[in-house]
Design an enzyme around this catalytic site. Structure first.
Site, PDB file in Angstrom:
ATOM      1  N   ARG A 210      39.644  29.326  28.510  1.00 43.74           N
ATOM      2  CA  ARG A 210      39.218  28.688  27.403  1.00 43.74           C
ATOM      3  C   ARG A 210      40.499  28.171  26.642  1.00 43.74           C
ATOM      4  O   ARG A 210      41.706  29.033  27.017  1.00 43.74           O
ATOM      5  CB  ARG A 210      38.650  29.639  26.066  1.00 43.74           C
ATOM      6  CG  ARG A 210      36.878  29.504  26.651  1.00 43.74           C
ATOM      7  CD  ARG A 210      36.078  30.307  26.286  1.00 43.74           C
ATOM      8  NE  ARG A 210      36.631  31.979  26.347  1.00 43.74           N
ATOM      9  CZ  ARG A 210      35.827  32.837  25.717  1.00 43.74           C
ATOM     10  NH1 ARG A 210      34.652  33.138  25.093  1.00 43.74           N
ATOM     11  NH2 ARG A 210      36.034  34.227  26.167  1.00 43.74           N
TER      12      ARG A 210
ATOM     13  N   LYS B 282      41.383  34.418  22.822  1.00 41.62           N
ATOM     14  CA  LYS B 282      41.054  35.648  22.764  1.00 41.62           C
ATOM     15  C   LYS B 282      42.551  36.788  22.806  1.00 41.62           C
ATOM     16  O   LYS B 282      42.964  35.858  22.428  1.00 41.62           O
ATOM     17  CB  LYS B 282      41.021  35.989  24.594  1.00 41.62           C
ATOM     18  CG  LYS B 282      39.141  35.865  24.880  1.00 41.62           C
ATOM     19  CD  LYS B 282      38.253  36.197  24.495  1.00 41.62           C
ATOM     20  CE  LYS B 282      38.460  37.867  24.546  1.00 41.62           C
ATOM     21  NZ  LYS B 282      37.454  38.903  24.098  1.00 41.62           N
TER      22      LYS B 282
ATOM     23  N   TYR C 191      39.865  35.632  18.367  1.00 46.98           N
ATOM     24  CA  TYR C 191      38.657  37.418  18.590  1.00 46.98           C
ATOM     25  C   TYR C 191      40.070  38.076  18.437  1.00 46.98           C
ATOM     26  O   TYR C 191      41.500  38.394  20.124  1.00 46.98           O
ATOM     27  CB  TYR C 191      38.539  36.751  19.411  1.00 46.98           C
ATOM     28  CG  TYR C 191      36.654  36.001  19.717  1.00 46.98           C
ATOM     29  CD1 TYR C 191      36.269  36.794  18.451  1.00 46.98           C
ATOM     30  CD2 TYR C 191      36.764  34.825  20.446  1.00 46.98           C
ATOM     31  CE1 TYR C 191      34.855  35.735  18.690  1.00 46.98           C
ATOM     32  CE2 TYR C 191      35.769  33.513  20.637  1.00 46.98           C
ATOM     33  CZ  TYR C 191      34.724  34.239  19.360  1.00 46.98           C
ATOM     34  OH  TYR C 191      33.437  33.514  19.559  1.00 46.98           O
TER      35      TYR C 191
ATOM     36  N   HIS D 250      39.389  42.079  17.955  1.00 49.14           N
ATOM     37  CA  HIS D 250      38.537  43.183  18.925  1.00 49.14           C
ATOM     38  C   HIS D 250      39.395  44.462  18.629  1.00 49.14           C
ATOM     39  O   HIS D 250      39.247  45.016  19.243  1.00 49.14           O
ATOM     40  CB  HIS D 250      38.244  43.045  20.146  1.00 49.14           C
ATOM     41  CG  HIS D 250      36.919  41.820  20.262  1.00 49.14           C
ATOM     42  ND1 HIS D 250      35.517  41.476  19.396  1.00 49.14           N
ATOM     43  CD2 HIS D 250      36.743  40.632  20.872  1.00 49.14           C
ATOM     44  CE1 HIS D 250      35.045  40.656  20.138  1.00 49.14           C
ATOM     45  NE2 HIS D 250      36.084  40.182  21.280  1.00 49.14           N
TER      46      HIS D 250
ATOM     47  N   GLU E 213      35.120  37.882  14.951  1.00 52.02           N
ATOM     48  CA  GLU E 213      34.660  38.314  14.854  1.00 52.02           C
ATOM     49  C   GLU E 213      34.318  39.337  13.842  1.00 52.02           C
ATOM     50  O   GLU E 213      32.815  39.397  13.893  1.00 52.02           O
ATOM     51  CB  GLU E 213      34.315  39.264  16.094  1.00 52.02           C
ATOM     52  CG  GLU E 213      35.439  40.320  16.004  1.00 52.02           C
ATOM     53  CD  GLU E 213      36.641  40.750  16.398  1.00 52.02           C
ATOM     54  OE1 GLU E 213      37.484  40.911  16.438  1.00 52.02           O
ATOM     55  OE2 GLU E 213      37.790  39.295  16.649  1.00 52.02           O
TER      56      GLU E 213
ATOM     57  N   VAL F 295      24.951  45.665  21.916  1.00 56.38           N
ATOM     58  CA  VAL F 295      24.218  46.421  19.937  1.00 56.38           C
ATOM     59  C   VAL F 295      25.792  45.921  19.617  1.00 56.38           C
ATOM     60  O   VAL F 295      26.917  46.132  21.152  1.00 56.38           O
ATOM     61  CB  VAL F 295      24.354  47.673  20.624  1.00 56.38           C
ATOM     62  CG1 VAL F 295      24.085  48.161  18.761  1.00 56.38           C
ATOM     63  CG2 VAL F 295      22.706  47.776  20.684  1.00 56.38           C
TER      64      VAL F 295
ATOM     65  N   ILE G 183      31.375  45.335  25.512  1.00 57.98           N
ATOM     66  CA  ILE G 183      32.589  46.230  26.395  1.00 57.98           C
ATOM     67  C   ILE G 183      33.631  45.504  25.495  1.00 57.98           C
ATOM     68  O   ILE G 183      34.840  46.598  25.376  1.00 57.98           O
ATOM     69  CB  ILE G 183      32.944  45.895  27.624  1.00 57.98           C
ATOM     70  CG1 ILE G 183      33.896  46.666  28.443  1.00 57.98           C
ATOM     71  CG2 ILE G 183      33.144  44.423  28.007  1.00 57.98           C
ATOM     72  CD1 ILE G 183      32.962  48.096  28.285  1.00 57.98           C
ATOM     73  N   ASP G 184      34.129  44.517  25.294  1.00 58.13           N
ATOM     74  CA  ASP G 184      35.134  43.977  24.548  1.00 58.13           C
ATOM     75  C   ASP G 184      35.238  45.017  22.970  1.00 58.13           C
ATOM     76  O   ASP G 184      36.704  44.481  21.819  1.00 58.13           O
ATOM     77  CB  ASP G 184      35.164  42.680  23.713  1.00 58.13           C
ATOM     78  CG  ASP G 184      33.816  42.046  23.417  1.00 58.13           C
ATOM     79  OD1 ASP G 184      33.259  42.610  23.135  1.00 58.13           O
ATOM     80  OD2 ASP G 184      34.366  40.545  23.304  1.00 58.13           O
TER      81      ASP G 184
END
Length: 371
Positions: free
Chosen positions: A15, A74, A93, A95, A117, A238, A268-269
């Site tokens: 991306r 990312k 993002y 995280h 996010e 979740v 997982i991230d």
């Protein structure tokens, strides 16, 4: 403002943060846009297309050095940490809750880190997470169906079954955007589907839109254990925005799953929701088998479909990029309380409480940095 985007270096991440169309909009608004050579190729955008809208093509270091704001997809990786400079805006993002080294690099370099996010929209929605959640949710079933094949260690079954053969059981933990889109795909394939969520209203909504085709279950540890045992494909999705994902699927639950079942951990991230997933995997090496169960823990699932993902994400991020570029980050955040929720780091301080708590670091309230 000088705005830039660079080639993503995460494994099989194709991306790109800005499309040629987005660059054109920014140029029309009076901004300068710098793009790393070849950054858009993985998404099908050539350097010539960027040149045609007035973009300057440079190498990665030059883009980082010269820009006021970097728009990525990312989180930066270690080779990029020494490219940050003080007061540079990083819009991507992030995280950060499970990423101590990245967080420390942002703090050390006094980067203005605004995370896709944690940006909030109307009705407390997550407008910059939702596009990729839709992609990841749909892909999770596609991927799970593949890894149920015997050659990968799976059960050797068709998820949707065939006439005279019972379909597989898909169990989805989390009824948010990822879970809803996973359910759509699983139902479309003809699988049996159950969605577990703590919110009865969300379950009622899911029941309504699927007209009873999806079994809805109020989530708790007892029900998670019961349904995990039934799953041929378990999808964990979740989300607690900005925070570490709780380990809801315990190791003993995984041990009770039938051999050859598949687990896809979409969360997982943010640390993942499955206790037996002890490391992030990559598109190059996506699975491992533990207790006879296929575990898939790739942190950038939508990166495998960059043409769809890039355009979907850019459609949502560009209005925010324009706000920040036109007003400056501080005024843009003052004017948009939802965008302000995206601020994770500034001037060497953490401004998102869930990140500070996860990393055991001091927390600074937004009001203090937006004075």
């Amino acid at each position: 403002m000088i705005i830039g985007t660079v080639t993503e270096i995460k494994d099989h991440e194709f991306r790109v943060g800005l499309t040629p169309a987005g660059c054109h909009v920014l140029k029309e608004a009076g901004h300068t846009v710098l793009v790393e050579k070849g950054a858009g190729e993985g998404s099908g955008f050539t350097d010539e297309e960027y040149k045609a809208v007035g973009v300057q093509l440079l190498d990665k270091k030059e883009v980082f050095d010269k820009t006021d704001m970097i728009v990525k997809v990312k989180e930066p990786l270690a080779p990029e940490y020494n490219m940050f400079h003080e007061n540079q805006i990083l819009f991507t993002y992030l995280h950060l809750a499970p990423e101590i080294e990245l967080t420390e690099a942002l703090l050390k370099n006094k980067v203005v880190g605004i995370a896709f996010e944690t940006v909030r929209g109307t009705n407390n929605s997550l407008p910059l997470l939702s596009p990729m959640s839709r992609v990841a949710g749909r892909m999770s079933v596609q991927i799970g169906a593949q890894y149920l094949e015997r050659q990968y260690g799976g059960k050797g079954m068709v998820l949707g079954g065939v006439p005279g053969v019972e379909p597989g059981q898909v169990v989805i933990i989390g009824g948010g955007t990822v879970g809803l889109n996973a359910a759509k795909m699983a139902v479309g394939l003809g699988a049996k589907v159950a969605v577990l969520d703590m919110n009865p209203e969300r379950l009622s909504y899911i029941d309504d839109i699927f007209n009873g085709r999806v079994e809805t279950v109020v989530s708790n540890s007892f029900e998670i254990a019961r349904w995990t045992k039934k799953a041929d494909l378990l999808i964990s999705c979740v989300l607690i925005p900005g925070a570490m994902t709780p380990k809801l699927v315990k190791a003993y639950m995984v041990k009770e799953m039938s051999k050859g079942s598949v687990i896809i951990d979409v969360a997982i991230d943010q640390g993942g929701g499955v206790e037996t997933i002890d490391h992030v995997t990559t598109h190059t090496d996506p699975i491992y088998i533990k207790y006879g169960i296929v575990h898939y823990a790739v942190a950038n699932i939508p990166g495998a479909v960059p043409k769809t993902s890039t355009i979907a994400l850019a459609n949502s991020t560009l209005p925010y990029v324009l706000k920040i570029a036109n007003k400056g980050w501080k005024q843009a955040l003052k004017d948009d309380v939802g965008l302000a929720q995206g601020l994770n780091t500034v001037n060497g301080r953490i401004t998102f409480k869930a990140v500070a708590d996860a990393l055991n670091k001091p927390f600074t309230k937004l009001e203090e940095v937006l004075k």
